[in-house]
Design a protein around this motif. Structure first.
Motif, PDB file in Angstrom:
ATOM      1  N   ARG A  68      11.614   2.564   0.662  1.00 13.17           N
ATOM      2  CA  ARG A  68      10.733   2.133   1.656  1.00 13.17           C
ATOM      3  C   ARG A  68       9.670   0.911   1.311  1.00 13.17           C
ATOM      4  NH1 ARG A  68      12.671   2.685   6.093  1.00 13.17           N
ATOM      5  NH2 ARG A  68      12.969   4.888   6.055  1.00 13.17           N
TER       6      ARG A  68
ATOM      7  N   LEU B  18      -0.582   7.708  10.628  1.00 16.13           N
ATOM      8  CA  LEU B  18      -1.719   6.389  10.612  1.00 16.13           C
ATOM      9  C   LEU B  18      -3.024   7.258  10.558  1.00 16.13           C
ATOM     10  CD1 LEU B  18      -0.649   3.528  13.135  1.00 16.13           C
ATOM     11  CD2 LEU B  18      -0.301   3.819  10.693  1.00 16.13           C
TER      12      LEU B  18
ATOM     13  N   ARG C 190       8.181 -13.374   5.176  1.00 18.60           N
ATOM     14  CA  ARG C 190       7.244 -14.106   6.233  1.00 18.60           C
ATOM     15  C   ARG C 190       6.739 -15.396   5.625  1.00 18.60           C
ATOM     16  NH1 ARG C 190       4.662 -11.919  10.795  1.00 18.60           N
ATOM     17  NH2 ARG C 190       5.714 -10.078  11.671  1.00 18.60           N
TER      18      ARG C 190
ATOM     19  N   VAL D 295       9.483  -7.412   4.077  1.00 14.73           N
ATOM     20  CA  VAL D 295       8.980  -7.704   5.265  1.00 14.73           C
ATOM     21  C   VAL D 295       7.923  -8.808   5.101  1.00 14.73           C
ATOM     22  CG1 VAL D 295       8.095  -6.768   7.256  1.00 14.73           C
ATOM     23  CG2 VAL D 295       9.983  -5.764   6.498  1.00 14.73           C
TER      24      VAL D 295
ATOM     25  N   ARG E 185       1.333   5.405   0.997  1.00 16.27           N
ATOM     26  CA  ARG E 185       0.662   6.555   2.000  1.00 16.27           C
ATOM     27  C   ARG E 185       0.698   7.697   1.175  1.00 16.27           C
ATOM     28  NH1 ARG E 185       3.338   4.823   7.706  1.00 16.27           N
ATOM     29  NH2 ARG E 185       2.055   3.012   8.070  1.00 16.27           N
TER      30      ARG E 185
ATOM     31  N   PRO F 295       1.018  -1.226  -0.027  1.00 21.90           N
ATOM     32  CA  PRO F 295      -0.025   0.163  -0.104  1.00 21.90           C
ATOM     33  C   PRO F 295       0.883   1.411   0.028  1.00 21.90           C
ATOM     34  CG  PRO F 295      -0.606  -1.353   1.817  1.00 21.90           C
ATOM     35  CD  PRO F 295       0.703  -1.896   1.217  1.00 21.90           C
TER      36      PRO F 295
ATOM     37  N   TYR G 247       5.022  -3.520  15.155  1.00 22.42           N
ATOM     38  CA  TYR G 247       4.801  -3.920  13.973  1.00 22.42           C
ATOM     39  C   TYR G 247       4.168  -5.401  13.770  1.00 22.42           C
ATOM     40  CZ  TYR G 247       4.932  -5.168   9.104  1.00 22.42           C
ATOM     41  OH  TYR G 247       4.547  -6.007   7.881  1.00 22.42           O
ATOM     42  N   ARG G 248       3.134  -5.579  13.114  1.00 26.58           N
ATOM     43  CA  ARG G 248       2.706  -6.871  12.640  1.00 26.58           C
ATOM     44  C   ARG G 248       2.056  -6.417  11.223  1.00 26.58           C
ATOM     45  NH1 ARG G 248      -1.927  -5.530  16.164  1.00 26.58           N
ATOM     46  NH2 ARG G 248      -3.377  -4.449  14.853  1.00 26.58           N
ATOM     47  N   PRO G 249       1.761  -7.769  10.388  1.00 18.35           N
ATOM     48  CA  PRO G 249       1.361  -7.611   9.123  1.00 18.35           C
ATOM     49  C   PRO G 249      -0.142  -7.225   9.303  1.00 18.35           C
ATOM     50  CG  PRO G 249       1.691  -9.952   9.691  1.00 18.35           C
ATOM     51  CD  PRO G 249       2.298  -9.071  10.966  1.00 18.35           C
TER      52      PRO G 249
ATOM     53  N   GLU H 193      11.457  -2.119   1.180  1.00 23.30           N
ATOM     54  CA  GLU H 193      11.552  -2.542   2.602  1.00 23.30           C
ATOM     55  C   GLU H 193      10.191  -3.383   3.043  1.00 23.30           C
ATOM     56  OE1 GLU H 193      13.535  -0.693   6.308  1.00 23.30           O
ATOM     57  OE2 GLU H 193      11.471   0.172   6.194  1.00 23.30           O
ATOM     58  N   ASP H 194       9.200  -2.799   2.819  1.00 25.81           N
ATOM     59  CA  ASP H 194       7.720  -3.202   3.167  1.00 25.81           C
ATOM     60  C   ASP H 194       7.762  -4.654   2.251  1.00 25.81           C
ATOM     61  OD1 ASP H 194       6.704  -1.343   4.873  1.00 25.81           O
ATOM     62  OD2 ASP H 194       4.879  -1.161   3.822  1.00 25.81           O
TER      63      ASP H 194
ATOM     64  N   PRO I  61      -2.880  -0.037   7.228  1.00 24.66           N
ATOM     65  CA  PRO I  61      -1.704  -0.993   7.416  1.00 24.66           C
ATOM     66  C   PRO I  61      -0.459  -0.362   8.250  1.00 24.66           C
ATOM     67  CG  PRO I  61      -2.629  -0.754   5.087  1.00 24.66           C
ATOM     68  CD  PRO I  61      -3.145   0.267   5.943  1.00 24.66           C
ATOM     69  N   LEU I  62       0.400  -1.057   8.807  1.00 26.83           N
ATOM     70  CA  LEU I  62       1.391  -0.568   9.392  1.00 26.83           C
ATOM     71  C   LEU I  62       2.703  -0.739   8.488  1.00 26.83           C
ATOM     72  CD1 LEU I  62       1.075  -2.172  13.138  1.00 26.83           C
ATOM     73  CD2 LEU I  62       0.427   0.376  12.335  1.00 26.83           C
ATOM     74  N   ARG I  63       3.543   0.006   8.602  1.00 27.48           N
ATOM     75  CA  ARG I  63       4.891  -0.431   8.157  1.00 27.48           C
ATOM     76  C   ARG I  63       6.198  -0.521   9.108  1.00 27.48           C
ATOM     77  NH1 ARG I  63       5.324   4.368   3.274  1.00 27.48           N
ATOM     78  NH2 ARG I  63       3.949   3.416   1.955  1.00 27.48           N
ATOM     79  N   TRP I  64       6.771  -1.432   8.759  1.00 25.48           N
ATOM     80  CA  TRP I  64       7.891  -2.168   9.756  1.00 25.48           C
ATOM     81  C   TRP I  64       8.687  -0.577  10.192  1.00 25.48           C
ATOM     82  CZ3 TRP I  64      13.297  -1.931   9.769  1.00 25.48           C
ATOM     83  CH2 TRP I  64      13.983  -2.488  10.938  1.00 25.48           C
ATOM     84  N   SER I  65       8.923   0.280   9.179  1.00 24.92           N
ATOM     85  CA  SER I  65       9.640   1.481   9.585  1.00 24.92           C
ATOM     86  C   SER I  65       8.865   2.462  10.433  1.00 24.92           C
ATOM     87  CB  SER I  65      10.026   2.206   8.276  1.00 24.92           C
ATOM     88  OG  SER I  65       8.949   2.402   7.622  1.00 24.92           O
ATOM     89  N   ASP I  66       7.556   2.163  10.936  1.00 20.94           N
ATOM     90  CA  ASP I  66       6.886   3.113  11.811  1.00 20.94           C
ATOM     91  C   ASP I  66       7.534   2.870  13.224  1.00 20.94           C
ATOM     92  OD1 ASP I  66       4.970   3.831  10.153  1.00 20.94           O
ATOM     93  OD2 ASP I  66       3.641   2.439  10.397  1.00 20.94           O
ATOM     94  N   MET I  67       8.252   1.526  13.335  1.00 19.39           N
ATOM     95  CA  MET I  67       8.867   1.516  14.779  1.00 19.39           C
ATOM     96  C   MET I  67       9.947   2.286  14.948  1.00 19.39           C
ATOM     97  SD  MET I  67       8.682  -2.568  15.413  1.00 19.39           S
ATOM     98  CE  MET I  67       9.422  -2.995  13.948  1.00 19.39           C
TER      99      MET I  67
ATOM    100  N   ASP J 140      15.990   2.779  13.041  1.00 14.76           N
ATOM    101  CA  ASP J 140      15.090   1.718  12.846  1.00 14.76           C
ATOM    102  C   ASP J 140      15.163   0.750  14.185  1.00 14.76           C
ATOM    103  OD1 ASP J 140      17.013  -0.251  12.568  1.00 14.76           O
ATOM    104  OD2 ASP J 140      16.746  -0.210  10.277  1.00 14.76           O
ATOM    105  N   ALA J 141      14.275  -0.133  14.145  1.00 16.07           N
ATOM    106  CA  ALA J 141      14.087  -1.136  15.203  1.00 16.07           C
ATOM    107  C   ALA J 141      15.255  -1.759  15.813  1.00 16.07           C
ATOM    108  CB  ALA J 141      12.753  -1.874  15.136  1.00 16.07           C
TER     109      ALA J 141
END
Lengths: 153, 153, 153, 153
Positions: A34, C35, A45, A41, A17, A15, C74-76, A37-38, C15-21, B22-23
């Protein structure tokens, strides 16, 4: 009918933003990375369902190359990132990507890219070797080298 | 004493943000490209003091290549981005960069990178040609090709 | 069965992004507002199907208030943002939000928030008045004021 | 002449990034909170020179309130963030901020804001109490409550 023996690029819908756009009103060139990267990730999985082995112990980006093909503007529809393995070596692997419109949304290719990844052991601060199992998992996604235009100039 | 006739890389100090991490607790690989964007914005104001000619009419990133050399953690001290011209063609030019510690802060090189830039006319949606004046301005910053390690594997 | 006459919060999956962390390994407090921006962009397309009237002529954030209730990793799976109108005035309106787990994913509330929005005419650089039609559209989403905890200390 | 006994707001210069602008060509409302994060990171190093006591064990944002006063466009000059303590309680404190032009650059106020901060022990996942020493450090920066306009409507 696709031959099961022929590896196919893995398709991930990522998605956008609204904030991916910059003051020029296009998705900013940095934000494309970015999106990649998404895609990793989300895709990893599935590629590595036994994630601890490959991912949780650490995987580090060693390089990126990206070529922009068309401007992209925010829209509610995601982009599709096709992702495949271009090279495997002892301590890591390279990924190729195409960023494109999903089927039914459009026919643009927005970028092609390649990322070098190195397995890393955070505890010892040293590269790790790919396990036989990870090599096996990666072989399911092998594909052609990325065809960058600028490499031929 | 540096010879005035020998072009030198242009040095820009670029501040980090805590949120660049980042994390994993390191400056995220994507954010390095954000630092390069900052370096261009800061540097081009000096390189092209008559900005309307070159920049305000539009300049577009056509590609990036970046190789990461060392992990970077947030600190109040900026990084130094050394920036030079590696190639000039009819409608654009390529930039090389080294991201490093400023003198007195440290001796690390964090990344080397290259960006392709194309002059673009937003009004007509077409590439533009570099003016003789812009070519002259760029020639003051000419330097060697970027020496990526992965290109030699 | 919900009564059609009772306005319901509008639910948007973001949706979240891993980079939100951030470096603490949690979705960074600033990214929660990102968000909410996403929720508005997604939701307003449905609320105002005749978008040019309300949105394309300009809508500006005049204020935010946000209270964090639980850390988010972050989670899918996306978060659900429930969004409703808390106040309408001559030149704008206020939105309330709850950021929570979608049904079936969990039961956490991560944040409650409120945003003030002002209609703006970019051409004249002045606020605009809400049309009768926009007021009508907003009335379908009216709800209670946001109950912040800190307001009661 | 300022009286040394009267606490003064603490002034931090925070650099902008070109990417802080959104597709409307203004610094995006969410990025203002990023600037405040930067101001805290820069300022707290001075406020709490014995950082491990207060910061390294964990400090968490519990809420934000922000009111936008004027649009801000990217420029090479930083903004000045004036920062002071509006409230101290057993396990945390509140900060007030004004985001403005530095002296000599302009006279605009771009935003006023307030942040609630809670001391947190990541090891036990529980709030911590402010030490007598931290209370003493904070008292040097006490100031008036933030005067939001919307609170009076």
């Amino acid at each position: 009918m696709p031959d099961a023996a022929v590896p196919q690029p893995y398709r991930v819908e990522v998605p956008l933003r609204w904030s991916d756009m910059d003051a020029y009103g296009h998705v900013n060139n940095v934000q494309y990375l970015r999106l990649l990267e998404d895609a990793r990730v989300i895709g990893f999985r599935v590629w590595f369902p036994d994630r601890p082995t490959l991912l949780d112990e650490g995987i580090v980006v060693s390089r990126h190359a990206i070529e922009y093909r068309a401007p992209l503007t925010y829209r509610p529809e995601p982009v599709e990132v096709d992702m495949w393995v271009t090279h495997v070596h002892g301590a890591g692997f390279d990924l190729g990507y195409t960023v494109r419109d999903p089927e039914g949304v459009g026919e643009h290719v927005y970028a092609v890219a390649e990322t070098g990844l190195v397995l890393y052991d955070f505890a010892t601060a040293r590269p790790r070797r790919l396990t036989a199992e990870a090599r096996e998992q990666l072989s399911a996604h092998r594909g052609e080298p990325v065809r960058f235009r600028w490499a031929n100039r």
